[in-house]
Scaffold this active site. Structure first.
Site, mmCIF file in Angstrom:
data_model
loop_
_atom_site.group_PDB
_atom_site.id
_atom_site.type_symbol
_atom_site.label_atom_id
_atom_site.label_comp_id
_atom_site.label_asym_id
_atom_site.label_seq_id
_atom_site.Cartn_x
_atom_site.Cartn_y
_atom_site.Cartn_z
ATOM 1 N N HIS A 39 117.404 131.555 71.450
ATOM 2 C CA HIS A 39 118.402 131.910 70.445
ATOM 3 C C HIS A 39 118.372 130.951 69.262
ATOM 4 C CE1 HIS A 39 121.156 133.968 73.706
ATOM 5 N NE2 HIS A 39 120.081 134.694 73.404
ATOM 6 N N HIS A 84 125.003 136.103 72.854
ATOM 7 C CA HIS A 84 123.586 136.198 72.551
ATOM 8 C C HIS A 84 123.455 136.689 71.112
ATOM 9 C CE1 HIS A 84 122.494 136.025 77.021
ATOM 10 N NE2 HIS A 84 123.793 135.847 76.910
#
Length: 601
Positions: free
Chosen positions: A532, A576
């Protein structure tokens, strides 16, 4: 879970090829466009789609990767984890040795396929906390990034659809928090698991610590919830490629997408209002091919992602002068923020051995996978219809935690989380093969509000080379404390009575995580990344001397360049990253339109 690379490379399409893409520069109808978008991932796909809603506006997308068409593992949801790392669908980057990870280097996967990382990720759909977006607005000085202001983009881009099994979803999500007529399809799990009820029973037994949350995507993330994923009708992955660049859009006569095209340099074409102006892009189809050029009369939009966008800026002379000079790159704009401030979520996949054969591990053994694919293909049923987790949790550490004696709370606000865990009914360790026998359950934790910051730099001047990447995981006291507490949290969760007849015990190194010292050793030797990365071209206030883009996403101190991808996010969201990037891209497209009178604004 790791499938053989042979399976990935030989897998034939289970869905017919649906769209024509340019595969050679010779197919392009021209070399000058209104907009040139670099990267066909989330940001690039959204921008290209929205700009070409106006038929008189022509857009070229340069995508370095391959087509997503016919890639079985990018179609069938539970096969997704096999796509990266170290495949042809990955840029195959790796990190430098990370001090906080006991000097280990990690694979650092980024999707090298149309759709970018949305075509290879684990499809988790989390919007983040209301506090996240309000912090983006406060930090940037632009109220347009606030939670309330961003709501209009949800209905525009999301299409919440029924799960694969069409079960009654009452109480599993909040319909008012979702769009139903947008482009990207999202759904709840469509195949139950043996652990679903155990998770829910634990939220009742330990309700104070693990309360049930009907929907973390309504702005209030805290609690344990049913997971939502970018899985669409027909139990297929919904990615930026299959949604925003689907046949309905990619066949527009004013939208041009060239795959296998790596942008190698942004070329200064003059000056405007005293600023260096960039309206030309050089690209190649391989490291040994000739160099091609295309031009943008309006803007070049960088959507190459949090690694490749800052790389391209630096290769083009926009970056830290000291670093660029060492490589012999002429500095056009000295901006030390380019490639700095890298932030990512650490990942710690803790595996339990469990009783019986109800886990999904056997699906990937012997000939069982062939049978499972057959069931999915024939009926869109079975374990392959979902991603890796049916439940997800966002939690805060107690207010009286000792860490807060010496530091302020780093979360975005009082309704934002500190840690996250995901519950999977099988072995899930990115890049680590499952044992040949046994049944497993994985609880994957992270520090959802980390404070560690890293960097990336060019290793050389080769645009096809690998950069130096240092996420700098666990480099702050807070991150180490919070990840340690996340392990204790899942240990308390699985010690509840619903797990007594199911969990045998922790597997492998996890078994040694019995005290603080043991947990520290375990996490530093085993933690990885959620993939990420953000902030390497981060947004900052318009008047700020730091940062790479202004709140309108235009690159500071230049004309003609804008960045629309995850690299602009100044802080990681409570979740996320794919969904926040979709939302940033939707607003980014509106900001681009606002600067062009042809859109009537």
């Amino acid at each position: 879970m790791v499938l053989s690379k042979t399976f990935l490379l030989l897998a034939t399409s289970v869905i017919p090829s649906w769209a024509a893409l340019y595969t050679s520069p010779s197919q392009l109808p021209k070399t000058t466009f209104d907009y040139v978008v670099i990267g066909g991932g989330i940001g690039g796909a959204v921008v290209a789609n929205r700009l070409t809603e106006k038929s008189s506006v022509n857009v070229l997308v340069l995508e370095a990767g391959v087509s997503n068409e016919g890639v079985t593992a990018s179609i069938i949801p539970l096969l997704g984890p096999s796509l990266v790392p170290n495949t042809i669908y990955d840029f195959n980057y790796s990190t430098v040795a990370i001090d906080g990870y006991a000097g280990r280097s990690l694979p650092y996967a980024r999707g090298r396929m149309l759709g970018g990382s949305s075509s290879v990720n684990y499809m988790v759909f989390t919007r983040g906390s209301k506090d996240d977006f309000d912090r983006y607005a406060s930090y940037s000085g632009d109220s347009g990034w606030s939670w309330d202001s961003m709501q209009k983009f949800i209905a525009r881009h999301e299409s919440f659809v029924a799960p694969a099994d069409n079960h009654d979803t009452s109480g599993e999500y909040n319909p008012s928090a979702h769009g139903t007529s947008g482009i990207l399809q999202v759904s709840l799990p469509g195949h139950g698991t043996a652990i679903d009820q155990r998770v829910l029973d634990t939220t009742v037994e330990l309700a104070d610590e693990f309360p049930f949350n009907t929907d973390p995507n309504d702005g209030s993330v805290l609690g344990v919830a049913w997971s939502q994923s970018t899985v669409g009708t027909g139990a297929v992955r919904s990615s930026a490629a299959t949604s925003y660049l689907s046949p309905d859009y990619i066949n527009r006569p004013n939208l041009h997408v060239l795959i296998g095209a790596t942008a190698t340099k942004l070329v200064q074409t003059g000056t405007k209002s005293g600023l260096p102006s960039f309206h030309c892009v050089k690209y190649q189809t391989s490291s040994s091919s000739k160099t091609y050029t295309v031009n943008a009369t309006k803007e070049i939009v960088l959507s190459a992602g949090s690694i490749n966008t800052p790389m391209l800026l630096m290769l083009s002379g926009i970056g830290d002068k000291a670093d660029l000079s060492q490589l012999g790159i002429k500095t056009i704009v000295d901006n030390p923020s380019v490639g700095k401030n890298l932030s990512d979520h650490p990942l710690l996949a803790s595996v339990y051995s469990v009783q019986g054969s109800d886990s999904f591990d056997d699906v990937f053994r012997g000939n069982n996978l062939v049978s499972a694919i057959g069931e999915w293909s024939a009926n869109q049923t079975g374990p392959l219809v979902d991603g890796v987790a049916n439940h997800i949790a966002f939690l805060r550490l107690p207010d009286n935690s000792s860490i807060f004696d010496n530091m302020a709370d780093p979360a975005a606000g009082p309704n934002a989380a500190h840690i996250e865990f995901v519950v999977s009914n099988l072995w899930v360790q990115p890049g680590v093969p499952a044992p040949d026998t046994g049944s497993f359950m994985t609880l994957t934790t992270t520090v959802i509000s980390p404070t560690s910051r890293g960097w990336l730099k060019l290793a050389d001047t080769d645009p096809f080379g690998k950069p130096l990447i240092n996420p700098n995981f666990l480099s702050t006291e807070w991150d180490a404390f919070a990840l340690r507490e996340s392990v204790k949290t899942i240990q308390r969760f699985t010690a509840a009575s619903p797990w007594e007849d199911y969990v045998i015990g922790p597997y492998g190194d996890f078994a040694s995580a019995t005290d603080d010292a043991g947990i520290d050793t375990y996490m530093r030797n085993n933690a990885a990344t959620f993939f990420h990365p953000i902030s390497t071209a981060m947004m900052s206030p318009k008047s700020a001397s730091w940062g790479v883009v202004d709140p309108n996403l235009k690159v500071k101190k230049v004309e003609g360049l804008r960045v629309v991808d995850g690299s602009v996010l100044p802080f990681l969201p409570n979740g996320h990253t794919q969904e926040p990037i979709y939302l940033f891209a939707e607003r980014g497209a509106d900001l681009i339109k606002a600067d062009n009178a042809v859109f009537g604004r």
